[in-house]
Design a protein around this motif. Structure first.
Motif, PDB file in Angstrom:
ATOM      1  N   LEU A 101       0.853  -1.176   0.000  1.00  0.00           N
ATOM      2  CA  LEU A 101       0.000   0.000   0.000  1.00  0.00           C
ATOM      3  C   LEU A 101       0.899   1.238   0.000  1.00  0.00           C
ATOM      4  O   LEU A 101       1.996   1.223   0.568  1.00  0.00           O
ATOM      5  CB  LEU A 101      -0.897   0.009   1.230  1.00  0.00           C
ATOM      6  CG  LEU A 101      -1.885  -1.162   1.357  1.00  0.00           C
ATOM      7  CD1 LEU A 101      -2.618  -1.089   2.690  1.00  0.00           C
ATOM      8  CD2 LEU A 101      -2.871  -1.171   0.203  1.00  0.00           C
TER       9      LEU A 101
ATOM     10  N   ARG B  88      -2.989   9.088  -7.696  1.00  0.00           N
ATOM     11  CA  ARG B  88      -4.176   8.635  -8.426  1.00  0.00           C
ATOM     12  C   ARG B  88      -4.097   9.062  -9.888  1.00  0.00           C
ATOM     13  O   ARG B  88      -4.484   8.322 -10.797  1.00  0.00           O
ATOM     14  CB  ARG B  88      -5.444   9.191  -7.781  1.00  0.00           C
ATOM     15  CG  ARG B  88      -5.968   8.351  -6.633  1.00  0.00           C
ATOM     16  CD  ARG B  88      -7.462   8.585  -6.396  1.00  0.00           C
ATOM     17  NE  ARG B  88      -7.767  10.012  -6.334  1.00  0.00           N
ATOM     18  CZ  ARG B  88      -7.691  10.741  -5.223  1.00  0.00           C
ATOM     19  NH1 ARG B  88      -7.323  10.182  -4.087  1.00  0.00           N
ATOM     20  NH2 ARG B  88      -7.988  12.030  -5.251  1.00  0.00           N
TER      21      ARG B  88
ATOM     22  N   GLU C  75      -7.440   3.913  -5.772  1.00  0.00           N
ATOM     23  CA  GLU C  75      -7.734   4.503  -4.467  1.00  0.00           C
ATOM     24  C   GLU C  75      -7.571   3.502  -3.342  1.00  0.00           C
ATOM     25  O   GLU C  75      -7.095   3.837  -2.253  1.00  0.00           O
ATOM     26  CB  GLU C  75      -9.158   5.065  -4.478  1.00  0.00           C
ATOM     27  CG  GLU C  75      -9.646   5.585  -3.122  1.00  0.00           C
ATOM     28  CD  GLU C  75      -8.862   6.780  -2.629  1.00  0.00           C
ATOM     29  OE1 GLU C  75      -8.724   6.922  -1.398  1.00  0.00           O
ATOM     30  OE2 GLU C  75      -8.394   7.576  -3.461  1.00  0.00           O
ATOM     31  N   GLU C  76      -7.952   2.234  -3.577  1.00  0.00           N
ATOM     32  CA  GLU C  76      -7.891   1.223  -2.512  1.00  0.00           C
ATOM     33  C   GLU C  76      -6.457   0.859  -2.127  1.00  0.00           C
ATOM     34  O   GLU C  76      -6.231   0.207  -1.108  1.00  0.00           O
ATOM     35  CB  GLU C  76      -8.661  -0.040  -2.914  1.00  0.00           C
ATOM     36  CG  GLU C  76      -8.162  -0.732  -4.180  1.00  0.00           C
ATOM     37  CD  GLU C  76      -8.870  -0.255  -5.431  1.00  0.00           C
ATOM     38  OE1 GLU C  76      -8.884  -1.003  -6.431  1.00  0.00           O
ATOM     39  OE2 GLU C  76      -9.414   0.888  -5.413  1.00  0.00           O
ATOM     40  N   HIS C  77      -5.487   1.288  -2.925  1.00  0.00           N
ATOM     41  CA  HIS C  77      -4.089   1.018  -2.599  1.00  0.00           C
ATOM     42  C   HIS C  77      -3.423   2.204  -1.904  1.00  0.00           C
ATOM     43  O   HIS C  77      -2.207   2.199  -1.708  1.00  0.00           O
ATOM     44  CB  HIS C  77      -3.300   0.671  -3.868  1.00  0.00           C
ATOM     45  CG  HIS C  77      -3.722  -0.618  -4.488  1.00  0.00           C
ATOM     46  ND1 HIS C  77      -3.287  -1.035  -5.739  1.00  0.00           N
ATOM     47  CD2 HIS C  77      -4.536  -1.607  -4.026  1.00  0.00           C
ATOM     48  CE1 HIS C  77      -3.819  -2.208  -6.024  1.00  0.00           C
ATOM     49  NE2 HIS C  77      -4.583  -2.576  -5.004  1.00  0.00           N
TER      50      HIS C  77
ATOM     51  N   ARG D 103      -3.194   5.055   1.324  1.00  0.00           N
ATOM     52  CA  ARG D 103      -3.484   5.407   2.708  1.00  0.00           C
ATOM     53  C   ARG D 103      -2.927   6.808   2.954  1.00  0.00           C
ATOM     54  O   ARG D 103      -1.926   7.202   2.356  1.00  0.00           O
ATOM     55  CB  ARG D 103      -2.851   4.410   3.693  1.00  0.00           C
ATOM     56  CG  ARG D 103      -3.376   2.991   3.573  1.00  0.00           C
ATOM     57  CD  ARG D 103      -4.814   2.896   4.037  1.00  0.00           C
ATOM     58  NE  ARG D 103      -5.289   1.513   4.005  1.00  0.00           N
ATOM     59  CZ  ARG D 103      -5.839   0.922   2.959  1.00  0.00           C
ATOM     60  NH1 ARG D 103      -5.958   1.598   1.809  1.00  0.00           N
ATOM     61  NH2 ARG D 103      -6.254  -0.322   3.023  1.00  0.00           N
TER      62      ARG D 103
END
Length: 336
Positions: A201, A225, A231-233, A235
């Protein structure tokens, strides 16, 4: 051959210290002491060497440092002028210029020792030279080991790639210096995934400064991005204001999601070693990698990093400097 024993022992201590943790400043000092002891041992052996080899050793120990100091002074002055022209005349941008001027001032003072005829003036100059020699030794240790530390590569799988924030351009845009960190982080991310790793991540770290319109971590995530990172990767750590907070808050986030995490921290190359020392203090489980920086920017930035490291260890460094000053004063008083 006994003269080489101190160098061998110091090098062994250096290797053990690096194996235990690469992120300690004592590694740099041990490496520097190893080089000094090796140089002294070679000088001790000069009389036993063939004439040509003896000349090479003497040249390496005495002549090359003088020529190197002069060349360094010229380089630093030229770099300082470039920094002032491209980045402005703020004090931080003039560090290399001041350091270069300082090199020539010290060379002139050394050349003047014994010529003035004043024991007091000679004593003051010698004391000043000893102080500068101590600081210069630490700087060379820092520079040499920072270069070696910068050769570290990612080994095995990592769970997170932490990218440290820096100021935003116009309060909201990612500037080139920060984009370099993000590009390096994305490169590590892509390489890990290309070889089949489940992660990592990407963790962007940086809060919102008083002159910024949004947290640095959010602007960094937006940039990633835009480079195709899902997005899910991603933090975000949006509370930090300093490097120490970057690392401490990022560690909290990583531990909460993955207690046995392993990470890589990304910053610019001139900042990598100091960030690594900070990561060690913060208990972060990972090494620090550096991203490229414009060549003209590197000297002043490196000097600034060394000053910060010197001040972080001020109790020891200022005590040693005070001891040198007292010693010089006593010797000067005794010679008058």
């Amino acid at each position: 051959m006994l003269v080489f024993v101190p160098a061998v022992l110091l090098f062994a201590a250096f290797c053990l210290s690096v194996r235990e943790d690469r992120r300690r400043f004592q590694n740099a000092v041990l490496l520097g002491l190893t080089c000094i002891c090796l140089s002294l041992a070679l000088l001790w052996q000069v009389s036993h060497l063939p004439p040509l080899a003896a000349e090479v050793v003497v040249m390496a120990v005495f002549v090359l440092p003088v020529l190197g100091a002069a060349a360094l002074g010229v380089f630093l002055v030229a770099n300082g002028l470039t920094m002032a022209r491209r980045e402005g005349r703020r004090p931080a941008n003039l560090l290399s210029l001041m350091a270069g001027a300082g090199v020539f001032v010290m060379m002139a003072l050394v050349a003047a020792v014994g010529v003035s005829g004043s024991p007091l003036l000679d004593g003051i100059v010698v004391t000043l030279v000893m102080l500068v020699a101590y600081v210069s030794f630490l700087f060379l240790c820092f520079l040499g080991y920072a270069y070696l530390y910068g050769r570290i590569e990612v080994r095995g799988d990592v769970d997170y790639v932490v990218m440290l924030g820096s100021g935003l351009a116009g309060g909201e845009r990612v500037p080139p210096l920060l984009a370099s960190r993000l590009a390096k982080g994305r490169e590590i991310y892509a390489a890990q995934r290309a070889r089949g790793a489940a992660g990592p991540l990407l963790l962007t770290s940086g809060g919102q400064g008083p002159d910024e319109r949004l947290p640095e971590a959010r602007a960094m995530a937006d940039w990633l991005r835009g480079q195709g990172v899902p997005e899910e990767h991603l933090r975000r750590e949006e509370r930090s204001r300093t490097t120490a907070e970057n690392l401490a808050f990022s560690r909290e986030l990583m531990e909460a999601e993955c207690p046995a995490y392993r990470c890589v921290v990304v910053t610019n190359n001139f900042h990598a070693f100091r960030a690594a020392m900070t990561a060690r203090k913060a208990g972060v489980n990972g090494q620090v990698l550096g991203s490229p920086t414009a060549r003209y920017f590197w000297p002043s930035a490196t000097i600034r990093e060394f000053v910060a490291v010197f001040w972080e260890h001020r109790a020891v460094n200022l005590s040693i400097c005070a001891g040198i000053a007292v010693f010089g004063a006593l010797v000067t008083a005794g010679g008058m």
